[in-house]
Design a protein around this motif. Structure first.
Motif, mmCIF file in Angstrom:
data_model
loop_
_atom_site.group_PDB
_atom_site.id
_atom_site.type_symbol
_atom_site.label_atom_id
_atom_site.label_comp_id
_atom_site.label_asym_id
_atom_site.label_seq_id
_atom_site.Cartn_x
_atom_site.Cartn_y
_atom_site.Cartn_z
ATOM 1 N N UNK A 19 6.744 12.623 8.301
ATOM 2 C CA UNK A 19 8.082 12.720 7.747
ATOM 3 C C UNK A 19 8.398 11.409 7.036
ATOM 4 N N UNK A 20 8.364 11.397 5.708
ATOM 5 C CA UNK A 20 8.630 10.169 4.968
ATOM 6 C C UNK A 20 10.070 10.076 4.470
ATOM 7 N N UNK A 21 10.496 8.847 4.238
ATOM 8 C CA UNK A 21 11.761 8.556 3.564
ATOM 9 C C UNK A 21 11.478 7.388 2.628
ATOM 10 N N UNK A 22 11.849 7.515 1.361
ATOM 11 C CA UNK A 22 11.535 6.488 0.369
ATOM 12 C C UNK A 22 12.810 5.895 -0.213
ATOM 13 N N UNK A 23 12.804 4.589 -0.432
ATOM 14 C CA UNK A 23 13.911 3.897 -1.109
ATOM 15 C C UNK A 23 13.369 2.600 -1.693
ATOM 16 N N UNK A 24 13.904 2.234 -2.853
ATOM 17 C CA UNK A 24 13.495 1.008 -3.548
ATOM 18 C C UNK A 24 11.967 0.912 -3.586
ATOM 19 N N UNK A 25 11.375 -0.128 -2.980
ATOM 20 C CA UNK A 25 9.912 -0.254 -3.043
ATOM 21 C C UNK A 25 9.259 -0.019 -1.678
ATOM 22 N N UNK A 26 9.888 0.842 -0.871
ATOM 23 C CA UNK A 26 9.361 1.111 0.455
ATOM 24 C C UNK A 26 9.301 2.611 0.749
ATOM 25 N N UNK A 27 8.283 3.005 1.496
ATOM 26 C CA UNK A 27 8.218 4.334 2.095
ATOM 27 C C UNK A 27 8.187 4.125 3.603
ATOM 28 N N UNK A 43 5.382 1.268 4.307
ATOM 29 C CA UNK A 43 4.388 1.106 3.235
ATOM 30 C C UNK A 43 5.126 0.488 2.049
ATOM 31 N N UNK A 44 4.688 -0.678 1.625
ATOM 32 C CA UNK A 44 5.320 -1.356 0.497
ATOM 33 C C UNK A 44 4.641 -0.903 -0.789
ATOM 34 N N UNK A 45 5.437 -0.452 -1.748
ATOM 35 C CA UNK A 45 4.899 -0.015 -3.037
ATOM 36 C C UNK A 45 4.757 -1.248 -3.922
ATOM 37 N N UNK A 46 3.589 -1.863 -3.805
ATOM 38 C CA UNK A 46 3.316 -3.166 -4.408
ATOM 39 C C UNK A 46 2.288 -3.004 -5.525
ATOM 40 N N UNK A 47 2.662 -3.347 -6.735
ATOM 41 C CA UNK A 47 1.743 -3.231 -7.871
ATOM 42 C C UNK A 47 0.495 -4.088 -7.691
ATOM 43 N N UNK A 48 0.580 -5.147 -6.891
ATOM 44 C CA UNK A 48 -0.521 -6.108 -6.801
ATOM 45 C C UNK A 48 -1.669 -5.647 -5.904
ATOM 46 N N UNK A 49 -1.458 -4.607 -5.104
ATOM 47 C CA UNK A 49 -2.523 -4.233 -4.179
ATOM 48 C C UNK A 49 -2.558 -2.752 -3.898
ATOM 49 N N UNK A 50 -3.540 -2.313 -3.091
ATOM 50 C CA UNK A 50 -3.679 -0.894 -2.755
ATOM 51 C C UNK A 50 -2.593 -0.456 -1.771
ATOM 52 N N UNK A 51 -2.406 0.846 -1.674
ATOM 53 C CA UNK A 51 -1.451 1.398 -0.724
ATOM 54 C C UNK A 51 -1.985 1.232 0.693
ATOM 55 N N UNK A 52 -1.129 0.756 1.592
ATOM 56 C CA UNK A 52 -1.538 0.574 2.983
ATOM 57 C C UNK A 52 -0.298 0.465 3.857
ATOM 58 N N UNK A 91 8.588 -6.457 6.121
ATOM 59 C CA UNK A 91 7.774 -5.242 6.204
ATOM 60 C C UNK A 91 6.639 -5.372 7.219
ATOM 61 N N UNK A 92 6.238 -6.614 7.520
ATOM 62 C CA UNK A 92 5.163 -6.819 8.494
ATOM 63 C C UNK A 92 5.673 -6.691 9.930
ATOM 64 N N UNK A 93 6.961 -6.953 10.133
ATOM 65 C CA UNK A 93 7.521 -6.933 11.483
ATOM 66 C C UNK A 93 8.875 -6.211 11.493
#
Length: 227
Positions: A19-27, A43-52, A91-93
């Motif tokens: 069950x996802x919820x997305x806003x700004x640059x986060x899922x 999950x941070x939607x970061x142009x600099x790296x892969x999705x993780x 996002x890490x904690x």
């Protein structure tokens, strides 16, 4: 965040999502770890790296949330008669900052929802009533207040909440963010066999210039029984 009696919940009553919820640059994703313990993942939607998956926090609820909303870096998740408020700024904690129980009053037909009604106030509607959720102060103190159910609230509750689109398998990709270089989409892939269908939900990062997928992350699967 799935055409599954959304009025009772976004997902099944005892599931592990996705069950996802997305806003700004986060899922934000409700799912279960390998041992079956429910958790929220960011999950941070970061142009600099892969999705993780960047960070995780235990979920106060044992099943998928019924409604969601956000205020800056805070995400509010409604599950039956409980509102959990999480801080996803780091996002890490990520952390749980409030867990609030709603008062059950009377049957309230329609879709559970969290609607913003002022800069720091939200109307929370669930199956047995409604309440006003308020964030006070710069480091918000979250509280619930009583509200009188009105005909306008009842009418609004019959409309699908906006976050429903994150969990609905329409067969089409759902864009959740676009930057100058990339597009981020939620995508479903379905596989059927006698008696059942398996829906797999993915988060996909696509180069807008070449239209090539540059990163893909499986969020989870759903098993549907076919009569």
């Amino acid at each position: 965040m799935m055409v599954l009696a959304f009025g009772a919940s976004i997902s099944r009553a005892d599931d592990c999502g996705p069950t996802p919820y997305a806003y700004e640059n986060r899922v934000i994703l409700f799912a279960c770890d390998k041992s079956g313990v429910p958790e929220l993942r960011v999950i941070v939607l970061d142009d600099a790296g892969p999705l993780k998956v960047t960070g995780r926090v235990p979920s106060t609820a044992k099943r998928s949330f019924d409604a969601a909303a956000h205020l800056k870096n805070f995400v509010m998740l409604l599950t039956w008669n409980n509102v959990g408020v999480y801080d996803f700024e780091d996002a890490h904690h990520p952390t749980l900052v409030a867990s609030l129980a709603l008062k059950e009053r009377e049957k309230f037909p329609g879709y559970p929802r969290i609607d913003k009604i002022a800069a720091n106030k939200f109307l929370v509607v669930f199956a047995m009533g409604a309440a006003e959720l308020t964030a006070q102060g710069d480091a918000p103190k979250w509280s619930l207040g009583d509200v009188q159910v009105t005909p306008d609230m009842q009418k609004q509750s019959m409309e699908l909440p906006a976050e429903f689109r994150f969990t609905q398998n329409t067969g089409a990709a759902l864009p959740v963010r676009e930057t100058a270089q990339f597009r981020y989409d939620l995508v479903w892939k379905t596989r059927t066999k006698p008696g059942e269908g398996i829906d797999r939900q993915l988060l996909r990062k696509t180069d807008r210039k070449t239209q090539q997928t540059v990163s893909e992350l499986v969020l989870g699967t759903r098993l549907e029984t076919i009569d």
